[in-house]
Scaffold this active site. Structure first.
Site, PDB file in Angstrom:
ATOM      1  CD  GLN A   1      -2.775   1.234   0.004  1.00  0.00           C
ATOM      2  OE1 GLN A   1      -3.415   0.248  -0.344  1.00  0.00           O
ATOM      3  NE2 GLN A   1      -2.822   2.359  -0.686  1.00  0.00           N
ATOM      4  CG  PHE A   2       1.876   4.133   1.766  1.00  0.00           C
ATOM      5  CD1 PHE A   2       1.941   5.305   1.032  1.00  0.00           C
ATOM      6  CD2 PHE A   2       0.706   3.843   2.446  1.00  0.00           C
ATOM      7  CE1 PHE A   2       0.861   6.177   0.975  1.00  0.00           C
ATOM      8  CE2 PHE A   2      -0.375   4.691   2.397  1.00  0.00           C
ATOM      9  CZ  PHE A   2      -0.307   5.872   1.660  1.00  0.00           C
TER      10      PHE A   2
ATOM     11  CG  ASP B   1       7.140   4.574   3.186  1.00  0.00           C
ATOM     12  OD1 ASP B   1       6.389   4.607   2.195  1.00  0.00           O
ATOM     13  OD2 ASP B   1       7.760   5.558   3.597  1.00  0.00           O
TER      14      ASP B   1
ATOM     15  CB  ILE C   1       8.749  -2.897   0.767  1.00  0.00           C
ATOM     16  CG1 ILE C   1       8.988  -4.136  -0.096  1.00  0.00           C
ATOM     17  CG2 ILE C   1      10.024  -2.083   0.967  1.00  0.00           C
ATOM     18  CD1 ILE C   1       9.392  -3.798  -1.531  1.00  0.00           C
TER      19      ILE C   1
ATOM     20  CG  HIS D   1       2.488   7.106   4.919  1.00  0.00           C
ATOM     21  ND1 HIS D   1       2.546   7.313   6.276  1.00  0.00           N
ATOM     22  CD2 HIS D   1       1.596   6.110   4.723  1.00  0.00           C
ATOM     23  CE1 HIS D   1       1.708   6.481   6.879  1.00  0.00           C
ATOM     24  NE2 HIS D   1       1.123   5.741   5.954  1.00  0.00           N
TER      25      HIS D   1
END
Length: 266
Positions: free
Chosen positions: A19-20, A22, A24, A66
């Site tokens: 979704q963002f 970051d 990951i 984000h």
């Protein structure tokens, strides 16, 4: 990410979305220790054709969780390919190429570019790909080369226009599009022509991908340089949530303009 790897090992091409980008980091072990090394560890008997995509980057007031551009984490892991488009046309073509690639690909979709109406362009309905590992010359120039990818490509184009109008400096803009594999030939050919270079990335300075590009320029192009390469990057700090502070730490058009003037007048 683990489920995606399992499906890929069963022979299915898979796309997983963060979704963002970051977040990951929550799947980091699966990506760098499992997906990236699978082909090597099995002597080519197993591949992991997965694409992991997600929104990345700052300038939107998203704060430190984000706003990351963490592409260097994965460019540093052999076995992964890393892609970061700057236009809608390339986003479709590179994503299709990534889905057809037998290797795991990390695909950065810079979320500020989702909202940039000024770069709207017609994206063909028909099937096409943009090959991985091929940079694009977004603007021809003779005095200095700007090298970037993702959102800062558009900053470089704005800076090039400003330099031409105000300083009579002609800037060439190279859009890398793919970081791994990297189009060394496009970089070399441009620097042979301009003899000066500014490398721009949105990620933080220390160990950012701009440093890798500068290192390769030193390896392959040193004899062509008439000025030291300059990096324009984010400051070595998390991205603040407060807008004025966010803009203070991220690279700007003016930062690139000043870097262009500096190398042109060196």
């Amino acid at each position: 990410v683990g489920v995606a790897i399992g499906l890929a090992l069963k022979g299915r091409p898979v796309m997983a979305e963060m979704q963002f980008i970051d977040f990951i980091s929550c799947g980091f072990d699966q990506i760098v220790n499992n997906a990236a090394t699978m082909y090597y560890r099995t002597a080519g008997k197993a591949s992991v054709p997965i694409v992991i995509r997600g929104p990345s980057g700052g300038y939107g007031g998203g704060g430190p969780y984000h706003s990351q551009q963490n592409e260097s984490w994965f460019a540093h892991s052999p076995g992964l390919k890393v892609v970061c488009p700057s236009t809608p046309f390339d986003a479709k073509g590179l994503l299709k190429a990534s889905l057809r690639d037998p290797n795991p690909v990390i695909f950065y979709e810079v979320k500020e570019l989702y909202r940039k109406r000024e770069i709207e362009e017609i994206v063909p309905d028909e099937d096409y790909i943009v090959p991985l590992g091929k940079a694009a010359v977004r603007r021809e120039g003779t005095d200095v080369t700007f090298i970037s990818y993702g959102n800062p490509v558009h900053f470089c184009l704005s800076a090039a226009e400003q330099l031409q109008e105000e300083e009579n400096i002609s800037a060439e803009v190279i859009d890398l599009r793919t970081l791994v594999p990297l189009d060394d030939d496009a970089i070399i050919e441009s620097i042979k022509k301009t003899n000066r270079v500014v490398v721009v990335n949105e990620a933080s300075r220390t160990c950012g991908f701009a440093g890798e590009i500068v290192a390769r320029i030193n390896d392959y192009c040193f004899e062509y340089l008439d000025a030291p390469p300059i990096r324009v990057t984010r400051a070595d700090t998390p991205v603040p949530w407060v807008k004025p502070l966010e803009m203070a730490v991220l690279p700007s058009v003016e930062d690139i303009v000043q870097a262009g003037i500096k190398v042109a007048r060196y």
